[in-house]
Design an enzyme around this catalytic site. Structure first.
Site, PDB file in Angstrom:
ATOM      1  N   CYS A 290       0.715  -1.292   0.054  1.00 54.92           N
ATOM      2  CA  CYS A 290       0.004  -0.187  -0.261  1.00 54.92           C
ATOM      3  C   CYS A 290       0.516   1.331   0.306  1.00 54.92           C
ATOM      4  O   CYS A 290       1.893   1.402  -1.079  1.00 54.92           O
ATOM      5  CB  CYS A 290      -1.474  -0.129   0.489  1.00 54.92           C
ATOM      6  SG  CYS A 290      -2.488   1.087   1.107  1.00 54.92           S
ATOM      7  N   HIS A 291       1.066   2.143   0.719  1.00 58.17           N
ATOM      8  CA  HIS A 291       1.592   3.552   1.340  1.00 58.17           C
ATOM      9  C   HIS A 291       3.115   2.958   1.558  1.00 58.17           C
ATOM     10  O   HIS A 291       3.672   3.952   1.582  1.00 58.17           O
ATOM     11  CB  HIS A 291       1.334   3.863   2.065  1.00 58.17           C
ATOM     12  CG  HIS A 291       0.135   5.166   1.260  1.00 58.17           C
ATOM     13  ND1 HIS A 291      -1.243   4.143   1.148  1.00 58.17           N
ATOM     14  CD2 HIS A 291      -0.275   6.356   1.253  1.00 58.17           C
ATOM     15  CE1 HIS A 291      -2.794   5.009   0.608  1.00 58.17           C
ATOM     16  NE2 HIS A 291      -1.743   6.351   0.106  1.00 58.17           N
TER      17      HIS A 291
END
Length: 181
Positions: free
Chosen positions: A114-115
Protein backbone atom coordinates in the site's frame (compact mmCIF):
# COMPACT_ATOMS: atom_id res chain seq x y z
CA UNK A 1 0.98 -22.48 0.90
CA UNK A 2 0.58 -24.86 3.82
CA UNK A 3 3.48 -26.89 2.43
CA UNK A 4 5.88 -23.94 2.75
CA UNK A 5 7.21 -23.65 6.28
CA UNK A 6 9.12 -20.82 7.90
CA UNK A 7 10.11 -22.61 11.10
CA UNK A 8 13.13 -20.90 12.63
CA UNK A 9 12.65 -17.73 10.55
CA UNK A 10 12.28 -14.34 12.24
CA UNK A 11 10.46 -11.48 10.57
CA UNK A 12 10.39 -7.82 11.62
CA UNK A 13 7.30 -5.68 11.02
CA UNK A 14 8.23 -2.00 11.28
CA UNK A 15 5.24 0.18 12.09
CA UNK A 16 3.96 3.04 14.19
CA UNK A 17 0.56 4.52 15.02
CA UNK A 18 -1.68 4.75 11.97
CA UNK A 19 -0.68 1.51 10.23
CA UNK A 20 -3.49 0.04 8.12
CA UNK A 21 -4.94 -2.52 10.54
CA UNK A 22 -5.28 -5.49 8.21
CA UNK A 23 -1.94 -4.82 6.47
CA UNK A 24 -0.13 -5.57 9.73
CA UNK A 25 -2.37 -8.11 11.45
CA UNK A 26 -3.14 -10.37 8.48
CA UNK A 27 0.43 -10.82 7.13
CA UNK A 28 1.59 -11.33 10.73
CA UNK A 29 -1.04 -14.03 11.26
CA UNK A 30 -0.25 -15.79 7.97
CA UNK A 31 3.51 -15.68 8.56
CA UNK A 32 3.07 -17.06 12.08
CA UNK A 33 0.81 -19.83 10.74
CA UNK A 34 3.67 -20.74 8.38
CA UNK A 35 5.94 -21.10 11.44
CA UNK A 36 7.77 -17.75 11.52
CA UNK A 37 8.37 -15.66 14.61
CA UNK A 38 7.10 -12.15 13.85
CA UNK A 39 8.08 -9.14 15.94
CA UNK A 40 6.34 -5.76 15.73
CA UNK A 41 9.02 -3.07 15.97
CA UNK A 42 8.14 0.58 16.58
CA UNK A 43 10.03 3.82 17.15
CA UNK A 44 9.83 5.47 20.55
CA UNK A 45 8.95 3.78 23.79
CA UNK A 46 5.31 2.84 23.18
CA UNK A 47 4.27 -0.60 24.41
CA UNK A 48 1.37 -0.64 21.92
CA UNK A 49 0.67 1.06 18.60
CA UNK A 50 -2.75 1.89 17.20
CA UNK A 51 -3.98 0.80 13.80
CA UNK A 52 -6.15 2.62 11.30
CA UNK A 53 -9.14 0.55 10.21
CA UNK A 54 -10.29 1.84 6.81
CA UNK A 55 -11.87 5.14 7.98
CA UNK A 56 -11.21 5.39 11.71
CA UNK A 57 -8.82 4.32 14.44
CA UNK A 58 -8.67 0.58 14.88
CA UNK A 59 -7.19 -1.83 17.39
CA UNK A 60 -3.89 -1.57 19.19
CA UNK A 61 -1.19 -4.19 18.75
CA UNK A 62 1.64 -4.87 21.19
CA UNK A 63 5.13 -3.66 20.33
CA UNK A 64 7.57 -6.55 20.71
CA UNK A 65 10.79 -4.56 20.28
CA UNK A 66 11.45 -0.83 20.38
CA UNK A 67 13.32 0.37 17.30
CA UNK A 68 16.24 1.65 19.40
CA UNK A 69 16.78 -1.91 20.67
CA UNK A 70 16.07 -3.75 17.40
CA UNK A 71 18.91 -5.59 15.69
CA UNK A 72 18.21 -6.10 11.98
CA UNK A 73 20.79 -8.89 11.99
CA UNK A 74 18.41 -11.05 14.06
CA UNK A 75 15.75 -11.01 11.33
CA UNK A 76 15.39 -12.79 7.99
CA UNK A 77 12.97 -10.27 6.43
CA UNK A 78 11.20 -6.94 6.95
CA UNK A 79 7.52 -6.10 6.39
CA UNK A 80 6.36 -2.50 5.96
CA UNK A 81 2.57 -2.19 6.30
CA UNK A 82 0.78 0.74 4.74
CA UNK A 83 -1.87 3.09 5.89
CA UNK A 84 -1.15 6.77 5.27
CA UNK A 85 -0.13 7.98 8.73
CA UNK A 86 2.28 5.12 9.51
CA UNK A 87 4.66 5.33 6.51
CA UNK A 88 4.41 9.12 6.42
CA UNK A 89 5.88 9.15 9.94
CA UNK A 90 8.40 6.35 9.36
CA UNK A 91 9.81 7.94 6.21
CA UNK A 92 11.02 10.96 8.19
CA UNK A 93 12.49 8.90 11.05
CA UNK A 94 16.24 8.48 10.47
CA UNK A 95 16.45 5.40 12.70
CA UNK A 96 13.60 3.75 10.81
CA UNK A 97 15.28 4.54 7.48
CA UNK A 98 18.59 3.14 8.73
CA UNK A 99 16.81 -0.03 9.88
CA UNK A 100 15.21 -0.48 6.44
CA UNK A 101 18.51 0.18 4.67
CA UNK A 102 20.22 -2.51 6.76
CA UNK A 103 17.84 -5.14 5.36
CA UNK A 104 18.35 -3.94 1.79
CA UNK A 105 22.15 -3.85 2.15
CA UNK A 106 22.12 -7.40 3.54
CA UNK A 107 19.99 -8.49 0.56
CA UNK A 108 17.22 -9.66 2.89
CA UNK A 109 13.59 -9.55 1.71
CA UNK A 110 11.84 -6.21 2.23
CA UNK A 111 8.08 -6.45 1.70
CA UNK A 112 6.04 -3.22 1.51
CA UNK A 113 2.32 -2.90 0.85
CA UNK A 114 0.00 0.00 0.00
CA UNK A 115 1.68 3.23 1.20
CA UNK A 116 4.60 1.27 2.71
CA UNK A 117 6.87 2.02 -0.29
CA UNK A 118 6.96 5.70 0.80
CA UNK A 119 9.52 4.57 3.39
CA UNK A 120 11.55 2.87 0.63
CA UNK A 121 11.65 6.16 -1.31
CA UNK A 122 13.08 8.10 1.62
CA UNK A 123 15.57 5.30 2.29
CA UNK A 124 16.83 5.80 -1.29
CA UNK A 125 16.08 2.22 -2.28
CA UNK A 126 13.68 2.34 -5.24
CA UNK A 127 15.76 3.77 -8.10
CA UNK A 128 15.73 1.27 -10.97
CA UNK A 129 13.43 -1.15 -9.09
CA UNK A 130 10.14 -2.56 -10.34
CA UNK A 131 7.50 -1.85 -7.70
CA UNK A 132 3.81 -1.41 -7.08
CA UNK A 133 1.86 0.45 -4.39
CA UNK A 134 -1.42 2.16 -3.67
CA UNK A 135 -2.10 4.05 -6.93
CA UNK A 136 -1.60 7.51 -5.38
CA UNK A 137 2.10 6.70 -4.81
CA UNK A 138 2.75 5.95 -8.49
CA UNK A 139 4.06 9.46 -9.22
CA UNK A 140 6.18 9.56 -6.06
CA UNK A 141 7.78 6.22 -6.91
CA UNK A 142 8.29 7.16 -10.56
CA UNK A 143 9.87 10.48 -9.54
CA UNK A 144 12.24 8.51 -7.28
CA UNK A 145 13.34 6.42 -10.26
CA UNK A 146 11.23 3.30 -9.75
CA UNK A 147 9.40 1.46 -12.51
CA UNK A 148 5.83 1.31 -11.22
CA UNK A 149 3.31 -1.27 -12.39
CA UNK A 150 -0.27 -2.01 -11.44
CA UNK A 151 0.04 -5.63 -10.27
CA UNK A 152 -1.10 -7.61 -7.25
CA UNK A 153 2.52 -8.38 -6.34
CA UNK A 154 5.78 -7.16 -7.85
CA UNK A 155 9.02 -8.90 -6.90
CA UNK A 156 12.33 -7.33 -7.91
CA UNK A 157 15.39 -8.84 -6.27
CA UNK A 158 14.82 -8.73 -2.53
CA UNK A 159 11.88 -6.28 -2.81
CA UNK A 160 8.27 -7.46 -2.68
CA UNK A 161 5.53 -4.85 -3.09
CA UNK A 162 1.74 -4.95 -3.28
CA UNK A 163 -1.03 -2.41 -3.78
CA UNK A 164 -3.79 -2.85 -1.20
CA UNK A 165 -5.48 -5.05 1.41
CA UNK A 166 -7.04 -7.28 -1.28
CA UNK A 167 -3.48 -8.25 -2.28
CA UNK A 168 -2.49 -9.48 1.20
CA UNK A 169 -2.75 -13.22 0.42
CA UNK A 170 -0.53 -12.92 -2.67
CA UNK A 171 1.78 -10.46 -0.87
CA UNK A 172 2.28 -12.79 2.07
CA UNK A 173 2.63 -15.86 -0.15
CA UNK A 174 5.36 -14.11 -2.15
CA UNK A 175 7.28 -13.47 1.09
CA UNK A 176 6.73 -17.04 2.30
CA UNK A 177 7.93 -18.41 -1.06
CA UNK A 178 11.03 -16.22 -0.92
CA UNK A 179 11.92 -17.22 2.65
CA UNK A 180 11.12 -20.92 2.17
CA UNK A 181 13.28 -21.19 -0.98
Amino acid sequence: MADKRLDGRRIAVLATDGFEQVELTEPKRLLEEAGATVDVIAPGDAQRIKGWDVKDWGEEVPVDVQLDKADAGRYDALVLPGGVINPDNLRTDEKALAFVKTFAQANKPVAAICHGPWTLINAGLVKGKKVTSWPSLKQDLTNAGANWEDSEVVKDGNFITSRKPDDIPAFTNALIDTLAA
